[in-house]
Design a protein around this motif. Structure first.
Motif, PDB file in Angstrom:
ATOM      1  N   LEU A 172       0.808  -1.220   0.000  1.00 58.51           N
ATOM      2  CA  LEU A 172       0.000   0.000   0.000  1.00 58.51           C
ATOM      3  C   LEU A 172       0.841   1.270   0.000  1.00 58.51           C
ATOM      4  O   LEU A 172       0.328   2.355  -0.276  1.00 58.51           O
ATOM      5  CB  LEU A 172      -0.954  -0.009   1.207  1.00 58.51           C
ATOM      6  CG  LEU A 172      -2.034  -1.095   1.186  1.00 58.51           C
ATOM      7  CD1 LEU A 172      -2.869  -1.054   2.455  1.00 58.51           C
ATOM      8  CD2 LEU A 172      -2.933  -0.943  -0.041  1.00 58.51           C
ATOM      9  N   GLN A 173       2.127   1.150   0.289  1.00 58.39           N
ATOM     10  CA  GLN A 173       3.008   2.320   0.240  1.00 58.39           C
ATOM     11  C   GLN A 173       3.371   2.702  -1.197  1.00 58.39           C
ATOM     12  O   GLN A 173       3.793   3.821  -1.458  1.00 58.39           O
ATOM     13  CB  GLN A 173       4.291   2.039   1.027  1.00 58.39           C
ATOM     14  CG  GLN A 173       4.064   2.005   2.545  1.00 58.39           C
ATOM     15  CD  GLN A 173       5.338   1.667   3.308  1.00 58.39           C
ATOM     16  OE1 GLN A 173       6.373   1.408   2.712  1.00 58.39           O
ATOM     17  NE2 GLN A 173       5.242   1.670   4.631  1.00 58.39           N
ATOM     18  N   PHE A 174       3.191   1.764  -2.145  1.00 58.23           N
ATOM     19  CA  PHE A 174       3.435   2.085  -3.554  1.00 58.23           C
ATOM     20  C   PHE A 174       2.300   2.960  -4.078  1.00 58.23           C
ATOM     21  O   PHE A 174       1.146   2.782  -3.679  1.00 58.23           O
ATOM     22  CB  PHE A 174       3.531   0.810  -4.397  1.00 58.23           C
ATOM     23  CG  PHE A 174       4.744  -0.024  -4.099  1.00 58.23           C
ATOM     24  CD1 PHE A 174       6.007   0.411  -4.481  1.00 58.23           C
ATOM     25  CD2 PHE A 174       4.637  -1.244  -3.451  1.00 58.23           C
ATOM     26  CE1 PHE A 174       7.132  -0.353  -4.215  1.00 58.23           C
ATOM     27  CE2 PHE A 174       5.744  -2.019  -3.186  1.00 58.23           C
ATOM     28  CZ  PHE A 174       7.012  -1.575  -3.568  1.00 58.23           C
ATOM     29  N   PRO A 175       2.584   3.906  -4.969  1.00 63.02           N
ATOM     30  CA  PRO A 175       1.540   4.808  -5.493  1.00 63.02           C
ATOM     31  C   PRO A 175       0.351   4.065  -6.094  1.00 63.02           C
ATOM     32  O   PRO A 175      -0.801   4.483  -5.934  1.00 63.02           O
ATOM     33  CB  PRO A 175       2.281   5.619  -6.568  1.00 63.02           C
ATOM     34  CG  PRO A 175       3.707   5.590  -6.146  1.00 63.02           C
ATOM     35  CD  PRO A 175       3.910   4.242  -5.505  1.00 63.02           C
ATOM     36  N   GLU A 176       0.612   2.955  -6.770  1.00 60.66           N
ATOM     37  CA  GLU A 176      -0.471   2.215  -7.415  1.00 60.66           C
ATOM     38  C   GLU A 176      -0.893   0.981  -6.623  1.00 60.66           C
ATOM     39  O   GLU A 176      -1.684   0.170  -7.104  1.00 60.66           O
ATOM     40  CB  GLU A 176      -0.044   1.807  -8.830  1.00 60.66           C
ATOM     41  CG  GLU A 176       0.214   3.011  -9.740  1.00 60.66           C
ATOM     42  CD  GLU A 176       0.631   2.582 -11.140  1.00 60.66           C
ATOM     43  OE1 GLU A 176       0.221   1.491 -11.564  1.00 60.66           O
ATOM     44  OE2 GLU A 176       1.365   3.337 -11.783  1.00 60.66           O
TER      45      GLU A 176
END
Length: 598
Positions: free
Chosen positions: A473-477
């Protein structure tokens, strides 16, 4: 041609395209043959009417004669143009059938090779390089396509045209035909010897191309290692050496190919000169007409392309034969692991029994397991511990039949796994391997790979159980993040946890985890173990590791050494034995204390 005979089944599959292509080829040639016949008639007509034209040079009928003669010539000219258009149209249909057929065969052949690759077992992949496999499904198949399409098309056209033209030439004047075709046996001998050389050189070139592909593929996959050890220059040098060898062989083959056109041009030129000289003598003697001589010259020129194409077609066939031989070598390999004729269909509960297992890796000769016996009851959690090379991973791969033991049996719920279909066995066992692999796709699809029909909610639950949801969830997508080839975007620990999530999503009754927590920190490891303990409550689980999970309550711990069980029992029982396990536990505890102090 024996290697190319395996392609006959594809010609049968597309027989209507093939037969129509041959028909269109014949029709196209017939229309093109009419053109020299019309030229002959024009020359004969001119010869017959030239004297008459001079006799009426100063008469009143001259104008009418000229108009009528011009009309006849226009008719012949339009006829030649019409036959040329019809020949071209059927040549277009010829290509639409035969060349398109070759593309269909190329498609089928690539799929057949890829399907066969999927059926072959791990033993095959341990002794063959990826670059070689890639070369056979790309370069080799492309060369085979040139045989089933252009080579067949031009060979057919050459044979039909030569048969018809030589027949027409013999009808006109057998002696002139003999002189005209006299250089061609020399050409045939030249083609024979040059083709033998081409065949050998083609095999060598394809092997070198496979080597280049392998070198490049390994460099791309290991680019981080290459950069870490500052080995860019040696890597470039290695590729340059492979490319240089390929270049020299390709140039050598090109030089050999270059013998074709000059030799053919020489023979065709000799045929034209012979035709004009001998034909002129025959005209003077009155044996043939000027029209016949013009017809012969056109026939010789029409034979130019067929004779040129003999060398080209022969070269394509030789190269295709070399490539098909390489393809056949793989297609004829039978997998050691295959489905039984009448597989048993059963739903696993989780009772596993290894009986007197002996296993040796055939490609190395290493004896991985020796008289190995182990019973795991339904719902038990078993840890398998040992040094590198002790046989831990081999057990997991034998359980899902990546290999078969040389002796002994492996039973699940009392059924020998060799009696089950591979699909049923591997569907009901979730295996998280040590050498994990992630695809260049989204994180969600990589997790879903374990259960293709899973929805996003189930994927998120599996990620949470594997303690990787927060990282994702820390990734932009988020879950739709594309992680690059082999998961290059993720850290080692993240890749391991995504791989664990993939295994958990499958949700079978038997799970095997092969040293899949080696790259995570102690806090994350503790969290994952807690989640696994709850998830595995009613399931049979085998956890292969080189370290001790004291927080996980195993029903049984197995210690392996050189393919044999040297200790077996619970955590507390093994500590009391004060053997290898106890020594390993003490070293691990000491290391953790030192890390805390630091």
């Amino acid at each position: 041609m024996k290697h190319l005979a395996t392609l006959n089944k594809y010609f049968l599959r597309y027989k209507w395209r093939f037969l129509l292509g041959l028909l269109f080829t014949a029709i196209s040639i017939v229309f093109s043959i009419f053109q020299p016949i019309l030229v002959r008639q024009i020359f004969d007509l001119l010869e017959q009417n030239l004297d008459s034209y001079h006799l009426i040079d100063h008469t009143s009928v001259k104008s009418a004669f000229r108009g009528q003669f011009s009309s006849v010539l226009a008719f012949y000219g339009l006829s030649i143009l019409g036959f040329a258009l019809l020949s071209g149209f059927f040549m277009f249909l010829q290509r639409q059938t035969l060349v398109v057929m070759s593309r269909f065969i190329e498609y089928d052949l690539k799929n057949a090779i890829y399907k066969h690759y999927q059926e072959l077992d791990l033993s095959f992949y341990k002794i063959h390089r990826t670059g070689d496999l890639m070369s056979r499904i790309t370069e080799d198949v492309s060369r085979v396509r040139m045989y089933v399409g252009p080579a067949v098309m031009y060979a057919t056209r050459t044979v039909i045209m030569m048969v018809i033209i030589i027949y027409l030439m013999l009808k006109v004047n057998p002696l002139l035909t003999l002189y005209t075709l006299s250089p061609l046996p020399i050409l045939a001998i030249t083609i024979y010897f040059v083709n033998r050389i081409i065949h050998k050189k083609s095999e060598k070139i394809q092997a070198q191309l496979s080597n280049i592909t392998t070198v490049a593929q390994e460099s791309y996959s290991g680019i981080r290692v290459i950069k870490s050890y500052v080995q860019e220059d040696p890597s470039v040098k290695h590729f340059d050496d492979a490319s240089e060898a390929y270049k020299k062989s390709s140039i050598s083959l090109a030089k050999t190919d270059a013998l074709y056109q000059p030799s053919m041009a020489l023979m065709i030129g000799l045929s034209v000169v012979t035709t004009i000289f001998i034909g002129g003598m025959q005209v003077i003697k009155g044996n043939i007409t000027v029209g016949n001589l013009a017809e012969f010259v056109i026939y010789v020129n029409m034979l130019t392309f067929p004779f040129f194409s003999i060398g080209w077609v022969a070269s394509m066939i030789q190269r295709a034969a070399a490539s098909q031989q390489r393809i056949n070598e793989f297609l004829q390999v039978k997998p050691d692991i295959s489905n039984p004729e009448n597989p048993v269909d059963a739903t696993f509960k989780g009772d596993i029994h290894f009986e007197n297992i002996n296993f040796m890796y055939s490609h190395t000769g290493i004896q991985a397991l020796k008289n190995f016996n182990l019973k795991i009851k339904e719902g038990e959690k078993v840890a398998i511990i040992g040094r590198t090379g002790s046989g831990k991973t081999t057990l997991a791969q034998l359980l899902i039949r990546m290999f078969d033991p040389q002796s002994g049996k492996i039973k699940i719920d009392g059924i020998d796994i060799k009696e089950m279909s591979l699909e049923s066995l591997r569907t009901q066992v979730s295996y998280v391997p040590q050498d994990l692999f992630l695809f260049s796709d989204s994180i969600a699809n990589n997790i879903r790979f374990g259960a293709p029909g899973a929805d996003m909610e189930a994927i998120k639950t599996a990620a949470k159980q594997a303690s990787v949801e927060k990282d994702i969830l820390q990734f932009p997508e988020g879950f739709e993040t594309v992680i690059g080839e082999r998961g290059v975007t993720l850290s080692g620990g993240q890749k391991q946890r995504v791989s664990i999530a993939r295994g958990l999503l499958k949700d079978p009754n038997i799970l095997v985890f092969d040293d899949c927590l080696s790259a995570v920190d102690a806090r994350t490891e503790k969290e994952i173990i807690g989640n696994l303990y709850a998830f595995l409550k009613d399931k049979t689980a085998i956890i292969i590791t080189h370290r001790i999970f004291s927080l996980f309550e195993f029903d049984k711990i197995i210690v392996l050494e050189e393919g044999r069980i040297i200790e077996e029992g619970t955590h507390e029982a093994l500590l009391l034995k004060n053997g290898y396990y106890a020594e390993m536990y003490q070293r691990q505890q000491k290391g953790e204390e030192e890390n805390v102090t630091e």
